[in-house]
Design a protein around this motif. Structure first.
Motif, PDB file in Angstrom:
ATOM      1  N   GLY A 181      24.171  42.389 -30.261  1.00  0.00           N
ATOM      2  CA  GLY A 181      25.296  43.247 -29.926  1.00  0.00           C
ATOM      3  C   GLY A 181      25.866  44.001 -31.102  1.00  0.00           C
ATOM      4  N   PHE A 182      25.924  43.371 -32.286  1.00  0.00           N
ATOM      5  CA  PHE A 182      26.543  44.016 -33.436  1.00  0.00           C
ATOM      6  C   PHE A 182      25.844  45.314 -33.845  1.00  0.00           C
ATOM      7  CE2 PHE A 182      26.532  43.937 -38.282  1.00  0.00           C
ATOM      8  CZ  PHE A 182      27.567  44.860 -38.382  1.00  0.00           C
ATOM      9  N   PRO A 183      24.531  45.314 -34.146  1.00  0.00           N
ATOM     10  CA  PRO A 183      23.906  46.577 -34.570  1.00  0.00           C
ATOM     11  C   PRO A 183      23.933  47.645 -33.489  1.00  0.00           C
ATOM     12  CG  PRO A 183      22.254  44.840 -34.329  1.00  0.00           C
ATOM     13  CD  PRO A 183      23.573  44.185 -34.220  1.00  0.00           C
ATOM     14  N   LEU A 184      23.800  47.228 -32.217  1.00  0.00           N
ATOM     15  CA  LEU A 184      23.842  48.213 -31.131  1.00  0.00           C
ATOM     16  C   LEU A 184      25.226  48.835 -30.996  1.00  0.00           C
ATOM     17  CD1 LEU A 184      21.726  46.494 -28.341  1.00  0.00           C
ATOM     18  CD2 LEU A 184      21.220  48.676 -29.423  1.00  0.00           C
ATOM     19  N   LEU A 185      26.251  48.000 -31.055  1.00  0.00           N
ATOM     20  CA  LEU A 185      27.621  48.507 -30.948  1.00  0.00           C
ATOM     21  C   LEU A 185      27.940  49.422 -32.124  1.00  0.00           C
ATOM     22  CD1 LEU A 185      30.435  48.536 -29.648  1.00  0.00           C
ATOM     23  CD2 LEU A 185      30.952  46.450 -30.923  1.00  0.00           C
ATOM     24  N   LEU A 186      27.563  49.010 -33.336  1.00  0.00           N
ATOM     25  CA  LEU A 186      27.846  49.830 -34.507  1.00  0.00           C
ATOM     26  C   LEU A 186      27.156  51.193 -34.411  1.00  0.00           C
ATOM     27  CD1 LEU A 186      29.125  50.089 -37.316  1.00  0.00           C
ATOM     28  CD2 LEU A 186      27.034  49.052 -38.261  1.00  0.00           C
ATOM     29  N   LYS A 187      25.904  51.199 -33.978  1.00  0.00           N
ATOM     30  CA  LYS A 187      25.181  52.464 -33.833  1.00  0.00           C
ATOM     31  C   LYS A 187      25.862  53.365 -32.809  1.00  0.00           C
ATOM     32  CE  LYS A 187      20.630  54.406 -32.751  1.00  0.00           C
ATOM     33  NZ  LYS A 187      19.231  54.103 -32.334  1.00  0.00           N
ATOM     34  N   THR A 188      26.312  52.764 -31.707  1.00  0.00           N
ATOM     35  CA  THR A 188      27.003  53.534 -30.676  1.00  0.00           C
ATOM     36  C   THR A 188      28.292  54.138 -31.220  1.00  0.00           C
ATOM     37  OG1 THR A 188      26.093  52.178 -28.895  1.00  0.00           O
ATOM     38  CG2 THR A 188      28.121  53.390 -28.421  1.00  0.00           C
ATOM     39  N   LEU A 189      29.059  53.342 -31.944  1.00  0.00           N
ATOM     40  CA  LEU A 189      30.336  53.817 -32.485  1.00  0.00           C
ATOM     41  C   LEU A 189      30.133  54.922 -33.513  1.00  0.00           C
ATOM     42  CD1 LEU A 189      32.071  50.341 -32.994  1.00  0.00           C
ATOM     43  CD2 LEU A 189      32.587  51.999 -31.196  1.00  0.00           C
ATOM     44  N   ARG A 190      29.068  54.840 -34.274  1.00  0.00           N
ATOM     45  CA  ARG A 190      28.836  55.807 -35.347  1.00  0.00           C
ATOM     46  C   ARG A 190      28.151  57.101 -34.875  1.00  0.00           C
ATOM     47  NH1 ARG A 190      32.496  55.165 -38.700  1.00  0.00           N
ATOM     48  NH2 ARG A 190      32.283  53.656 -40.386  1.00  0.00           N
ATOM     49  N   THR A 191      27.294  56.997 -33.893  1.00  0.00           N
ATOM     50  CA  THR A 191      26.476  58.167 -33.538  1.00  0.00           C
ATOM     51  C   THR A 191      26.633  58.621 -32.088  1.00  0.00           C
ATOM     52  OG1 THR A 191      24.535  56.825 -32.946  1.00  0.00           O
ATOM     53  CG2 THR A 191      24.763  57.479 -35.258  1.00  0.00           C
ATOM     54  N   GLY A 192      27.263  57.822 -31.242  1.00  0.00           N
ATOM     55  CA  GLY A 192      27.389  58.195 -29.831  1.00  0.00           C
ATOM     56  C   GLY A 192      28.247  59.442 -29.641  1.00  0.00           C
ATOM     57  N   ASP A 193      27.866  60.251 -28.666  1.00  0.00           N
ATOM     58  CA  ASP A 193      28.637  61.469 -28.403  1.00  0.00           C
ATOM     59  C   ASP A 193      28.886  61.693 -26.916  1.00  0.00           C
ATOM     60  OD1 ASP A 193      26.129  62.160 -27.505  1.00  0.00           O
ATOM     61  OD2 ASP A 193      25.817  63.808 -28.919  1.00  0.00           O
ATOM     62  N   SER A 194      28.707  60.619 -26.124  1.00  0.00           N
ATOM     63  CA  SER A 194      28.847  60.767 -24.673  1.00  0.00           C
ATOM     64  C   SER A 194      30.149  60.183 -24.145  1.00  0.00           C
ATOM     65  CB  SER A 194      27.663  60.087 -23.973  1.00  0.00           C
ATOM     66  OG  SER A 194      27.646  58.696 -24.266  1.00  0.00           O
ATOM     67  N   PHE A 195      31.084  59.874 -25.044  1.00  0.00           N
ATOM     68  CA  PHE A 195      32.338  59.262 -24.606  1.00  0.00           C
ATOM     69  C   PHE A 195      33.515  60.001 -25.245  1.00  0.00           C
ATOM     70  CE2 PHE A 195      30.136  56.762 -27.862  1.00  0.00           C
ATOM     71  CZ  PHE A 195      31.005  56.852 -28.941  1.00  0.00           C
ATOM     72  N   SER A 196      34.683  59.780 -24.685  1.00  0.00           N
ATOM     73  CA  SER A 196      35.895  60.452 -25.159  1.00  0.00           C
ATOM     74  C   SER A 196      36.185  60.082 -26.614  1.00  0.00           C
ATOM     75  CB  SER A 196      37.091  60.052 -24.297  1.00  0.00           C
ATOM     76  OG  SER A 196      36.874  60.377 -22.942  1.00  0.00           O
ATOM     77  N   ASN A 197      36.788  61.043 -27.318  1.00  0.00           N
ATOM     78  CA  ASN A 197      37.213  60.832 -28.710  1.00  0.00           C
ATOM     79  C   ASN A 197      36.077  60.379 -29.617  1.00  0.00           C
ATOM     80  OD1 ASN A 197      40.015  61.411 -28.235  1.00  0.00           O
ATOM     81  ND2 ASN A 197      40.261  59.373 -27.348  1.00  0.00           N
ATOM     82  N   HIS A 198      34.844  60.772 -29.279  1.00  0.00           N
ATOM     83  CA  HIS A 198      33.705  60.289 -30.069  1.00  0.00           C
ATOM     84  C   HIS A 198      33.784  60.782 -31.511  1.00  0.00           C
ATOM     85  CE1 HIS A 198      31.604  64.200 -30.039  1.00  0.00           C
ATOM     86  NE2 HIS A 198      32.015  64.296 -28.790  1.00  0.00           N
ATOM     87  N   ASP A 199      34.401  61.948 -31.736  1.00  0.00           N
ATOM     88  CA  ASP A 199      34.509  62.443 -33.109  1.00  0.00           C
ATOM     89  C   ASP A 199      35.411  61.536 -33.949  1.00  0.00           C
ATOM     90  OD1 ASP A 199      36.581  63.228 -31.436  1.00  0.00           O
ATOM     91  OD2 ASP A 199      37.043  65.037 -32.577  1.00  0.00           O
ATOM     92  N   LEU A 200      36.524  61.071 -33.362  1.00  0.00           N
ATOM     93  CA  LEU A 200      37.411  60.144 -34.070  1.00  0.00           C
ATOM     94  C   LEU A 200      36.727  58.797 -34.296  1.00  0.00           C
ATOM     95  CD1 LEU A 200      40.842  60.720 -32.243  1.00  0.00           C
ATOM     96  CD2 LEU A 200      40.151  61.580 -34.491  1.00  0.00           C
ATOM     97  N   ILE A 201      36.046  58.309 -33.271  1.00  0.00           N
ATOM     98  CA  ILE A 201      35.404  56.995 -33.357  1.00  0.00           C
ATOM     99  C   ILE A 201      34.229  57.031 -34.337  1.00  0.00           C
ATOM    100  CG2 ILE A 201      34.097  55.279 -32.039  1.00  0.00           C
ATOM    101  CD1 ILE A 201      35.896  56.023 -29.621  1.00  0.00           C
ATOM    102  N   ASN A 202      33.435  58.089 -34.291  1.00  0.00           N
ATOM    103  CA  ASN A 202      32.295  58.209 -35.199  1.00  0.00           C
ATOM    104  C   ASN A 202      32.709  58.128 -36.663  1.00  0.00           C
ATOM    105  OD1 ASN A 202      30.454  60.741 -33.244  1.00  0.00           O
ATOM    106  ND2 ASN A 202      30.712  58.538 -32.931  1.00  0.00           N
ATOM    107  N   ASN A 203      33.906  58.633 -36.960  1.00  0.00           N
ATOM    108  CA  ASN A 203      34.363  58.713 -38.353  1.00  0.00           C
ATOM    109  C   ASN A 203      35.430  57.677 -38.703  1.00  0.00           C
ATOM    110  OD1 ASN A 203      32.941  61.234 -39.407  1.00  0.00           O
ATOM    111  ND2 ASN A 203      33.853  61.985 -37.514  1.00  0.00           N
ATOM    112  N   ALA A 204      35.653  56.724 -37.814  1.00  0.00           N
ATOM    113  CA  ALA A 204      36.678  55.705 -38.055  1.00  0.00           C
ATOM    114  C   ALA A 204      36.236  54.739 -39.150  1.00  0.00           C
ATOM    115  CB  ALA A 204      36.958  54.933 -36.763  1.00  0.00           C
ATOM    116  N   GLU A 205      37.211  54.063 -39.753  1.00  0.00           N
ATOM    117  CA  GLU A 205      36.908  52.997 -40.697  1.00  0.00           C
ATOM    118  C   GLU A 205      36.504  51.761 -39.896  1.00  0.00           C
ATOM    119  OE1 GLU A 205      39.021  50.515 -44.350  1.00  0.00           O
ATOM    120  OE2 GLU A 205      39.957  52.345 -43.605  1.00  0.00           O
ATOM    121  N   ILE A 206      35.302  51.264 -40.154  1.00  0.00           N
ATOM    122  CA  ILE A 206      34.751  50.144 -39.388  1.00  0.00           C
ATOM    123  C   ILE A 206      34.381  49.013 -40.337  1.00  0.00           C
ATOM    124  CG2 ILE A 206      32.948  49.367 -37.813  1.00  0.00           C
ATOM    125  CD1 ILE A 206      32.676  52.200 -36.791  1.00  0.00           C
ATOM    126  N   GLY A 207      34.842  47.835 -40.007  1.00  0.00           N
ATOM    127  CA  GLY A 207      34.461  46.633 -40.737  1.00  0.00           C
ATOM    128  C   GLY A 207      33.837  45.631 -39.790  1.00  0.00           C
TER     129      GLY A 207
END
Length: 464
Positions: A181-207
């Protein structure tokens, strides 16, 4: 108002969230105003999950009765814990009452694809039920979890995301749900573009924190989980993380945590029987969330959490000064308050306690006090479980009797010039503290009184 979204993946994710919620309740310093927990676990009947959900509901019930402003100094239950998904859980579509081969629709595949599936997945894999997790099989989890982004729950999360919000991910590296789940979720958060606010989420600080093996399971030929494979799975996953997460800069802070002393638990694949006692590693993992919330990480950084002294038993003396300063006072204040209301409730709820006069009428018989005392029961249970686990986290003496300041393991309370001692000293400090409270409302004033009184006592008796 910035938010921290915490994704807890699998059973380990829920157990770490349990420890983190205890820290929130005690007022450990958190660098954001609002916490949004999101659990990813197909095993919705997992007892570790349901216990954590119940704890977070208790926290929210108490917080909802409180109002915080600059005048209210109390840090107990101060941070808002927000529920954006039902049961805090991101539902995984199309897994109920299905085996893995039904999920991938194996019967409808042509001969070539069927043959390929049988090469990639064993018969045991293909016949695995999807509604109790992935049972140590990240190859299954990576297929099932790949469709999370298409769920309504993920869209609800994305819709609520705002600028300056942060994300933290909790997972184990040696199981099935967390490792996949971790690598898949991280990839989705960083590169996904099919959901709302994806630009904010793609560039968010993630730990994120990835937890290496810290327990074993009893051997069971009927179970699909074999803890003898944990180390080999961990090595493979670490190599993948190094090349596909750390090196490509897709994460801002990645925390690692492990222990070479491992307790052995009963082998439960999931469901209501999977309820592990709280563990030192989960406690330390929660401190990683605290650390991430209090710092900025503009570039990728890898972190390993260490202890000053690593023995079979860990106490406050085992922590480096930064960790000790962060944790000692709030956790100690919280147990002092817990012991007052658990051991001396009849006195504190009576007219003999001077602070009650004109302040707390009807408070002791209400829902708020019932929820608060229930929280303290859970807090003491949590401390007891960690104390009795292997390796032991022994922070407090849980049987102080009429000596409330004999509470911190390994620390002798200081003598102070006073006519009073023990609970009489606590009563005196609370009677003084209630006069300094500036917050409005019984519930707010009650917690602020205990916060100010126990803060003074922590300084006087423990020099913190």
């Amino acid at each position: 108002m910035s938010k921290l979204y915490i994704f807890g993946i699998g059973g380990t994710g829920s157990r770490v969230l349990r420890s983190f919620t205890m820290m929130l309740a005690a007022g450990v310093k958190i660098g954001v105003n609002e916490i949004v927990p999101i659990i990813i676990d197909p095993d919705v009947s997992n007892a570790d999950l349901t216990r954590t959900v119940q704890l977070m509901n208790t926290y929210r019930a108490i917080h909802s009765e409180l109002q915080f402003d600059e005048e209210n100094e109390s840090q107990f239950f101060r941070k808002e814990l927000t529920q954006v998904l039902g049961n805090y859980t991101l539902r995984i579509n199309d897994t109920d009452d299905k085996t893995f081969q039904q999920f991938i629709d194996l019967p409808s595949m042509d001969k070539v694809n069927k043959a390929m599936m049988k090469i990639l997945f064993s018969d045991k894999n293909l016949n695995s039920s999807m509604d109790i997790g992935f049972k140590g099989n990240p190859n299954i989890g990576s297929v099932v979890l790949n469709q999370i982004v298409r769920s309504e729950d993920f869209e609800d999360f994305a819709n609520s995301f705002e600028a300056d919000d942060k994300i933290f991910i909790i997972s184990s590296i040696f199981g099935g749900t967390g490792a996949s789940g971790f690598p898949l979720l991280l990839k989705t958060l960083r590169t996904g573009d099919s959901f709302s606010n994806h630009d904010l989420i793609n560039n968010a600080e993630i730990g994120a924190i990835t937890i290496l093996p810290y327990f074993k399971l009893k051997s069971d030929e009927e179970s699909e989980i074999d803890s003898s494979t944990f180390i080999s799975k961990t090595k493979s996953a670490l190599a993948y993380y190094e090349n596909n997460i750390s090196k490509n800069g897709s994460i801002n802070a990645l925390y690692y945590l492990a222990d070479d002393i491992t307790n052995t638990y009963d082998n439960h694949e999931g469901g209501t029987a999977q309820e592990n006692d709280a563990h030192l590693i989960e406690f330390l993992a929660a401190t990683a969330i605290v650390d991430f919330s209090n710092k900025q990480h503009p570039n990728t950084v890898n972190k390993e959490l260490g202890l000053k002294d690593v023995e079979d038993t860990v106490s406050f003396g085992s922590f480096y000064d930064i960790q000790k300063r962060l944790l000692f006072t709030p956790l100690t204040q919280f147990i002092l308050m817990a012991n007052c209301l658990n051991n001396k409730f009849d006195y504190f709820s009576s007219t003999a306690f001077n602070a009650n006069n004109s302040n707390f009428q009807d408070l002791y018989d209400g829902t708020f006090m019932s929820e608060l005392r229930g929280m303290f029961v859970k807090y003491l249970e949590w401390l007891k479980e960690m104390k009795e686990n292997k390796r032991s986290l022994d922070l407090f003496n849980l049987k102080t009797g009429d000596k409330p300041f004999d509470v911190v393991t390994g620390i002798k309370p200081a003598k102070i010039p006073s006519l009073y001692s023990d609970y009489n000293l606590i009563i005196g400090r609370l009677n003084s503290a209630v006069k300094k409270c500036k917050s409005k409302g019984m519930e707010n004033k009650f917690l602020e009184m205990f916060y100010l009184g126990t803060k003074t006592l922590a300084k006087e008796k423990f020099k913190m």
